[in-house]
Structure formats: C-alpha cells, structure tokens
Design a protein around this motif. Structure first.
Motif, mmCIF file in Angstrom:
data_model
loop_
_atom_site.group_PDB
_atom_site.id
_atom_site.type_symbol
_atom_site.label_atom_id
_atom_site.label_comp_id
_atom_site.label_asym_id
_atom_site.label_seq_id
_atom_site.Cartn_x
_atom_site.Cartn_y
_atom_site.Cartn_z
ATOM 1 N N LEU A 65 0.830 -1.203 0.000
ATOM 2 C CA LEU A 65 0.000 0.000 0.000
ATOM 3 C C LEU A 65 0.865 1.255 0.000
ATOM 4 O O LEU A 65 0.611 2.207 -0.749
ATOM 5 N N ARG A 66 1.883 1.253 0.836
ATOM 6 C CA ARG A 66 2.768 2.408 0.930
ATOM 7 C C ARG A 66 3.470 2.652 -0.409
ATOM 8 O O ARG A 66 3.582 3.789 -0.878
ATOM 9 N N ALA A 67 3.969 1.563 -1.014
ATOM 10 C CA ALA A 67 4.682 1.706 -2.277
ATOM 11 C C ALA A 67 3.742 2.161 -3.395
ATOM 12 O O ALA A 67 4.115 3.006 -4.230
ATOM 13 N N ALA A 68 2.541 1.603 -3.447
ATOM 14 C CA ALA A 68 1.585 2.000 -4.483
ATOM 15 C C ALA A 68 1.247 3.484 -4.374
ATOM 16 O O ALA A 68 1.194 4.205 -5.386
ATOM 17 N N ASP A 69 1.016 3.952 -3.159
ATOM 18 C CA ASP A 69 0.726 5.375 -2.956
ATOM 19 C C ASP A 69 1.899 6.241 -3.423
ATOM 20 O O ASP A 69 1.703 7.290 -4.049
ATOM 21 N N LEU A 70 3.111 5.802 -3.123
ATOM 22 C CA LEU A 70 4.292 6.566 -3.508
ATOM 23 C C LEU A 70 4.443 6.610 -5.022
ATOM 24 O O LEU A 70 4.736 7.677 -5.595
ATOM 25 N N VAL A 71 4.257 5.478 -5.682
ATOM 26 C CA VAL A 71 4.358 5.441 -7.143
ATOM 27 C C VAL A 71 3.385 6.437 -7.766
ATOM 28 O O VAL A 71 3.743 7.215 -8.661
#
Length: 329
Positions: A131-137
């Motif tokens: 979730l954190r990585a998807a938001d950052l992308v």
C-alpha cells in the motif's frame, strides 16, 4: 489466497518453484535436511520466504530432537546454523532462524508458535509495504494507466502473502492504474518469465515478458514509467543487494530519469553492514548458465561467471519502501 509456505502440523508445505509454470506441485518437507535442500535448489526462494522457511526449520529441528523447556540443545543449535548458512546473501534467512531459535528455551511448541506467528506477520507486512509503495508510485508519476517494469519474482511465491514489489504492482492494478507490466525474464533461471508472469496471469494483470537486455531499450522508447524491484539485503547506507541484473536496470532508469523503487520488509535491512561492498554475493553452479532445461547451450569447457545477485548503490534508488517507512533519495 494461496500461500507459498504453510505448516500441516508435522511438516513444512511449500510450492515447488522449480516446477512452475508447467506444474503446480507441493513439497512436504519433514526434516531439516529436506528443507535445506529445498532452499539451496531454489524450490523455496525469495528473501522473505526463505527467512520464514528458516524459522519453520528451527521448529522442525526442535520437535525432532525433543528440545525441552529451559534446555538449549546442541543438535538444534547446529541445525539452526546449517539453515542460516544455506544461502549467504539474503539476510532474511539468518533473521528468521535467529528469531525462532530465540524461543528454544521455552520448548518446541514455543518455537513453532513463533514461526507460525511470523507467517501471519508476513501477510500484514506485505500488505502495508504494498500500500505504501503503491501510494508513492502514484504520487511520483503522472501517466495513467502506468507501464511498469519489474525484475525477478517478488510476489506470493517469494513471501508468504501477496508479495513486496509485485504486491505493490497488484495493488496498483486493483486501483485500475496499470496498463501493462514488462517482466524481465531474469536469466539464468527465469524467475521472471516462469514465476512473475505466472502470478500476473493468475491475477489477470496485462504483461509482456522481455529479455533482460531489452529493458534499457524499452526505457529509451518510452515504454516504462517506473521500475519496481525487491531486495535480499539492504545495508545501513541504503545500498541494495538484489537479483543479478538489478544494478543495470537502476543505471538505465537513472539515465532516462525513470523512478526506481525498492520494496522490501524491515527484516531485509542489515544495519551491521555499512555499505554494499560488504555484502557476500552468492555465486551459483555454472550449469545454471551452460544448460537450459537440462540441455547444454555452451561449449563443454566454457568458463562461467554466475553471481546470483548484484549491488545497487543507494544514489540510484528513488525510494526504498518497507512496511514502516519510506526512505527517499
């Protein structure tokens, strides 16, 4: 969701990753020797997964040797050492073994309880990091839907849940933000074309396989909006050891000003090492390069350089994402 690792009450059950995508078969590993062989032969692979397998291996040993509460047996400690050294580069293996072994003084049931708790934690860890990585992308890219590139396998086969970098890709796909995933075949053992492609196909995410050497060209042609990879060990300064070929991707991504993200759990950080040159890189059997599916593809006397991993310097990484934090460069 099917998981790559489980416990049936007496033994470790693992997806045999050597057989995919042709066959989906399960291994029942009832001894430490069987488990070590599965890790070394890559039947079980992926840094988080081998860490969890190591913990389950300590539980197997404790039950086999009948370790009693308040008694740390030499046999279990020796088995733990063999497990921890089954593969040298991924720090998660030693981490998992050490954590399970820390409960040995409370008896075999406590060791097993700890190992099973780690399996449960892995699901939450994967989800949070994804979730954190998807938001950052999404915060650092403009084009929608995205064209993503990934290397090796970082999905549920490499963990006990949804995965790390591939978990983020699946999360982006669920949000309707993925046009296509370019999957590096990942020579020499094809973890991308065999495993990642299989997982993406099961999830219904559009993908194309490309040879590793085509990735830079794809970036030059504007076919890649960002790169997502996993990690096997991350040093104190943020250098990352990952599957061989990752460093080249990072160099190409930097040249083309394409975001390059690493997604890995906190257990992959090794703060005892100051930087990447201190990481021991595993070199594997030459037959992995000289043969393909059992058929020789090189001269009989060919010399081989077959490192399983390379090191990507921190300054080439846009951000490293774990379940707890984002380290941006």
């Amino acid at each position: 969701m099917k998981t790559s690792l489980s416990w049936d009450g007496e033994a470790v059950i693992a997806v045999d990753q050597r057989a995919l995508p042709r066959d989906y078969r399960l291994l029942r590993l009832a001894s430490v020797d069987e488990l070590i062989d599965a890790i070394r032969s890559l039947a079980i692979r992926g840094a988080p997964a081998i860490g969890l397998a190591g913990a389950l291996g300590v539980a197997l040993s404790a039950r086999w040797h009948g370790a009693m509460a308040n008694e740390v047996t030499a046999e279990v400690t020796a088995d733990a050492s063999r497990l921890a050294h089954a593969r040298p580069t991924a720090v998660n293996l030693e981490w998992g073994v050490r954590r399970a072994l820390g409960r040995l003084h409370d008896g075999p049931d406590a060791v097993l309880t700890e190992a099973l708790a780690m399996l449960e934690e892995d699901a939450a860890t994967n989800r949070a990091a994804s979730l954190r990585a998807a938001d950052l992308v999404l915060s650092l890219t403009k084009r929608r839907p995205l064209r993503l590139l990934t290397h090796c396998n970082t999905g549920r086969l490499a963990t006990a849940a949804c995965g790390t970098a591939l978990g983020a890709i699946l999360e982006l796909a669920e949000r309707g933000c993925v046009a296509e995933v370019l999957v590096d075949e990942t020579r020499p053992l094809l973890q991308g074309s065999r495993l990642t492609a299989w997982e993406l196909g099961e999830a219904g995410v559009p993908y194309r396989i490309c040879v590793d050497s085509a990735a830079a060209s794809a970036m030059a042609r504007g076919l890649v909006d960002c790169v997502l990879v996993g990690a096997d060990r991350i040093t104190a300064n943020g250098d990352v050891a990952n599957k061989i070929g990752t460093y080249g991707l990072a160099v190409a991504a930097a040249h083309h000003r394409i975001p390059f993200f690493v997604v890995a759990p906190e257990s992959t950080w090794d703060r005892s090492l100051p930087e990447g040159s201190a990481i021991l890189i595993e070199e594997r059997d030459s037959a992995e390069v000289t043969h393909c599916a059992g058929t020789a593809v090189s001269p009989v006397d060919a010399g081989v350089y077959n490192p399983a991993f390379d090191v990507t310097p921190a300054n080439l990484i846009t951000a490293t994402v774990s379940e707890l934090r984002t380290v941006a460069r």
